[in-house]
Design a protein around this motif. Structure first.
Motif, PDB file in Angstrom:
ATOM      1  N   TRP A 275       4.685   1.834   1.708  1.00 45.32           N
ATOM      2  CA  TRP A 275       5.834   2.389   0.988  1.00 45.32           C
ATOM      3  C   TRP A 275       6.371   3.619   1.710  1.00 45.32           C
ATOM      4  O   TRP A 275       7.571   3.793   1.869  1.00 45.32           O
ATOM      5  CB  TRP A 275       5.440   2.765  -0.453  1.00 45.32           C
ATOM      6  CG  TRP A 275       5.553   1.633  -1.410  1.00 45.32           C
ATOM      7  CD1 TRP A 275       4.522   0.979  -2.028  1.00 45.32           C
ATOM      8  CD2 TRP A 275       6.750   1.002  -1.871  1.00 45.32           C
ATOM      9  NE1 TRP A 275       5.018  -0.011  -2.830  1.00 45.32           N
ATOM     10  CE2 TRP A 275       6.385  -0.020  -2.756  1.00 45.32           C
ATOM     11  CE3 TRP A 275       8.095   1.196  -1.603  1.00 45.32           C
ATOM     12  CZ2 TRP A 275       7.310  -0.841  -3.392  1.00 45.32           C
ATOM     13  CZ3 TRP A 275       9.029   0.384  -2.240  1.00 45.32           C
ATOM     14  CH2 TRP A 275       8.626  -0.615  -3.118  1.00 45.32           C
TER      15      TRP A 275
ATOM     16  N   SER B  44       0.842  -1.199   0.000  1.00 43.47           N
ATOM     17  CA  SER B  44       0.000   0.000   0.000  1.00 43.47           C
ATOM     18  C   SER B  44       0.879   1.252   0.000  1.00 43.47           C
ATOM     19  O   SER B  44       2.058   1.196   0.393  1.00 43.47           O
ATOM     20  CB  SER B  44      -0.894   0.002   1.238  1.00 43.47           C
ATOM     21  OG  SER B  44      -0.110   0.196   2.401  1.00 43.47           O
ATOM     22  N   PRO B  45       0.339   2.388  -0.424  1.00 45.29           N
ATOM     23  CA  PRO B  45       1.112   3.640  -0.377  1.00 45.29           C
ATOM     24  C   PRO B  45       1.599   3.964   1.044  1.00 45.29           C
ATOM     25  O   PRO B  45       2.712   4.462   1.220  1.00 45.29           O
ATOM     26  CB  PRO B  45       0.121   4.698  -0.859  1.00 45.29           C
ATOM     27  CG  PRO B  45      -0.862   3.952  -1.685  1.00 45.29           C
ATOM     28  CD  PRO B  45      -0.967   2.591  -1.059  1.00 45.29           C
ATOM     29  N   GLU B  46       0.796   3.632   2.039  1.00 48.92           N
ATOM     30  CA  GLU B  46       1.192   3.904   3.423  1.00 48.92           C
ATOM     31  C   GLU B  46       2.404   3.066   3.811  1.00 48.92           C
ATOM     32  O   GLU B  46       3.312   3.545   4.486  1.00 48.92           O
ATOM     33  CB  GLU B  46       0.029   3.621   4.379  1.00 48.92           C
ATOM     34  CG  GLU B  46      -1.147   4.554   4.223  1.00 48.92           C
ATOM     35  CD  GLU B  46      -2.070   4.192   3.049  1.00 48.92           C
ATOM     36  OE1 GLU B  46      -1.991   3.054   2.521  1.00 48.92           O
ATOM     37  OE2 GLU B  46      -2.858   5.061   2.660  1.00 48.92           O
TER      38      GLU B  46
ATOM     39  N   ARG C  73       2.326   4.828  -8.847  1.00 46.84           N
ATOM     40  CA  ARG C  73       2.435   5.864  -7.820  1.00 46.84           C
ATOM     41  C   ARG C  73       3.838   6.447  -7.870  1.00 46.84           C
ATOM     42  O   ARG C  73       4.815   5.723  -7.930  1.00 46.84           O
ATOM     43  CB  ARG C  73       2.136   5.280  -6.454  1.00 46.84           C
ATOM     44  CG  ARG C  73       0.671   4.951  -6.326  1.00 46.84           C
ATOM     45  CD  ARG C  73       0.308   4.494  -4.952  1.00 46.84           C
ATOM     46  NE  ARG C  73      -1.115   4.280  -4.858  1.00 46.84           N
ATOM     47  CZ  ARG C  73      -1.736   3.180  -5.260  1.00 46.84           C
ATOM     48  NH1 ARG C  73      -1.052   2.210  -5.800  1.00 46.84           N
ATOM     49  NH2 ARG C  73      -3.038   3.070  -5.131  1.00 46.84           N
TER      50      ARG C  73
ATOM     51  N   THR D 178      -0.647   9.734  -8.028  1.00 49.77           N
ATOM     52  CA  THR D 178      -1.118   8.517  -8.678  1.00 49.77           C
ATOM     53  C   THR D 178      -1.259   8.818 -10.165  1.00 49.77           C
ATOM     54  O   THR D 178      -1.931   9.771 -10.556  1.00 49.77           O
ATOM     55  CB  THR D 178      -2.463   8.065  -8.096  1.00 49.77           C
ATOM     56  OG1 THR D 178      -2.294   7.836  -6.697  1.00 49.77           O
ATOM     57  CG2 THR D 178      -2.935   6.792  -8.754  1.00 49.77           C
TER      58      THR D 178
END
Length: 53
Positions: free
Chosen positions: A7, A3-5, A36, A23
């Motif tokens: 990363w 997830s972006p979190e 992303r 994005t």
């Protein structure tokens, strides 16, 4: 899938500051590709010892 979190947490754990996340989606509606882009920089190092000559 990360997830972006997650990363962002990984980048922070390795000394980066995440300034922005973008994005990027494919322009075609039938194309599921999405990427992303993380805008990150290294934290400034601050030391209390003077450098040796």
């Amino acid at each position: 899938m990360l997830s972006p979190e997650l990363w962002e947490d990984l980048l922070v754990d390795h000394g980066f500051v995440v300034e922005q996340l973008e994005t990027l989606n494919a322009p075609e509606d039938d194309n599921p590709v999405s990427c992303r882009l993380f805008h990150a920089r290294r934290r400034a190092r601050v030391t209390s010892r003077p450098r040796a000559t």
